[in-house]
Design a protein around this motif. Structure first.
Motif, short mmCIF file in Angstrom:
data_model
loop_
_atom_site.label_atom_id
_atom_site.label_comp_id
_atom_site.label_asym_id
_atom_site.label_seq_id
_atom_site.Cartn_x
_atom_site.Cartn_y
_atom_site.Cartn_z
N LEU A 4 0.85 -1.19 0.00
CA LEU A 4 0.00 0.00 0.00
C LEU A 4 0.88 1.24 0.00
CD1 LEU A 4 -2.95 1.08 0.16
CD2 LEU A 4 -2.58 1.31 2.63
N LEU A 5 0.65 2.12 -1.00
CA LEU A 5 1.34 3.39 -1.09
C LEU A 5 0.32 4.53 -1.08
CD1 LEU A 5 4.01 2.84 -3.92
CD2 LEU A 5 4.44 3.01 -1.46
N SER A 6 0.74 5.67 -0.57
CA SER A 6 -0.10 6.87 -0.61
C SER A 6 -0.04 7.50 -2.00
CB SER A 6 0.39 7.91 0.40
OG SER A 6 0.45 7.39 1.70
N CYS A 7 -1.13 8.11 -2.40
CA CYS A 7 -1.11 8.91 -3.61
C CYS A 7 -0.19 10.11 -3.40
CB CYS A 7 -2.52 9.40 -3.96
SG CYS A 7 -3.31 10.31 -2.60
N ALA A 8 0.16 10.79 -4.47
CA ALA A 8 0.98 12.00 -4.38
C ALA A 8 0.13 13.22 -4.70
CB ALA A 8 2.15 11.91 -5.36
N LEU A 106 0.02 -4.23 -5.86
CA LEU A 106 0.23 -2.85 -5.43
C LEU A 106 -1.09 -2.10 -5.43
CD1 LEU A 106 2.05 -0.37 -4.76
CD2 LEU A 106 2.35 -0.07 -7.24
N ARG A 107 -1.36 -1.35 -4.36
CA ARG A 107 -2.55 -0.51 -4.28
C ARG A 107 -2.14 0.91 -3.86
NH1 ARG A 107 -3.87 -3.93 -6.89
NH2 ARG A 107 -5.57 -5.44 -6.72
N LEU A 108 -2.86 1.87 -4.42
CA LEU A 108 -2.59 3.29 -4.15
C LEU A 108 -3.83 3.92 -3.54
CD1 LEU A 108 -1.11 4.07 -7.70
CD2 LEU A 108 0.12 3.17 -5.72
N GLU A 155 -10.08 -7.99 0.85
CA GLU A 155 -10.15 -9.02 -0.21
C GLU A 155 -8.90 -8.96 -1.09
OE1 GLU A 155 -12.92 -10.11 -4.08
OE2 GLU A 155 -13.82 -9.01 -2.40
N ASP A 156 -8.46 -7.76 -1.43
CA ASP A 156 -7.24 -7.62 -2.24
C ASP A 156 -6.02 -8.19 -1.52
OD1 ASP A 156 -8.63 -6.41 -4.28
OD2 ASP A 156 -7.82 -4.38 -3.94
N ILE A 157 -5.92 -7.92 -0.21
CA ILE A 157 -4.78 -8.43 0.56
C ILE A 157 -4.81 -9.96 0.60
CG2 ILE A 157 -3.63 -8.46 2.82
CD1 ILE A 157 -4.97 -5.68 3.32
#
Length: 257
Positions: A4-8, A106-108, A155-157
């Motif tokens: 999991l990443l934060s958006c910019a 990867l999810r943002l 669910e994604d995880i």
């Protein structure tokens, strides 16, 4: 493992990178409704809501005015965001195999689009989590998204192996029922600290760079087990066993006093 990443905050409408596939955001309808409401604000109101200067206020006023126009540019999310994390993630260097792997691992986060896969096509926007929209009952974007994202996120995880590597900023936990996520999957949160005058310090730019580098490391090496994250090293950062536990993986740079 899911990352999991934060958006910019900074975004681009164009990229020279060719991608073999793209997808529609799963919360496209919600994003469209949010953009409609944001388009009702004046430049001055956007300056206040987004805590930005006049130039950025005008820029985002224009973005929301044309958000639904066919001429409004679309770009894959992982290429659209241009902050430090994404520069270090370096998606422009991904092979086709790595692009497809990233799509599943990867999810943002996004205050406009909720939760994005890297090759979901998105439009330019700017939004903050504490913005309250009247037509949503004046709830913050955090509150708006929490009930919508938590099930999908879990669910994604689980599909990615049941482990989350949380490389997003702390505030992004507010987009989900985080306690429930913690109950249902294993979460590992890497931290990056620098020894300074015998004490650990957090330097934001190093943290952002390290998050991008670690995400790249996970995707390139198709890492699935949390323990394999301990092998990550970059620019002097390395795993510190004595400061870490099952949930917190601490990476330090330099020597303690």
């Amino acid at each position: 493992m899911l990352i999991l990443l934060s958006c910019a905050k900074t975004m681009s409408a164009t990229s020279r990178v060719k991608v073999p596939f793209t997808t529609l955001p799963r919360f496209q309808q919600e994003a469209s409704e949010i953009a409609v409401q944001m388009s009702q604000f004046s430049v001055d109101e956007l300056e206040r809501l987004l805590r930005v200067n006049a130039k950025i206020g005008v820029e985002n006023y224009k973005r929301y005015q044309v958000f639904h126009a066919d001429s409004s540019p679309l770009l894959a999310a992982v290429l659209a965001y241009t902050g430090i994390v994404f520069k270090r993630l370096n998606p422009s260097a991904f092979s086709e195999e790595e692009q497809r792997y990233a799509q599943d691992h990867l999810r943002l986060t996004s205050f406009c689009y909720g939760l994005l896969r890297p090759y979901d096509m998105i439009r330019l926007y700017r939004l903050e989590g504490d913005v309250m929209l009247p037509e949503f009952g004046n709830q913050t974007m955090f509150a708006y998204w929490k009930s919508r994202l938590t099930d999908v996120f879990i669910e994604d995880i689980q599909k990615a192996g049941g482990v989350l590597c949380n490389l997003a900023s702390d505030e992004m936990r507010g987009l989900f029922d985080w306690k429930r996520v913690e109950r249902e999957v294993r979460i590992v949160t890497p931290e990056f600290h620098v020894w300074k005058n015998g004490k650990l310090a957090t330097i934001v730019v190093y943290t952002k760079m390290s998050r991008g580098e670690m995400a790249n490391y996970i995707l390139k090496n198709k890492i699935q087990k949390p323990e394999d994250l301990k092998g990550f090293t970059w620019e002097g950062f390395e795993f510190n066993e004595s400061l870490s536990d099952e949930r917190r993986f601490v990476f330090t740079n330099g020597k303690g006093g």
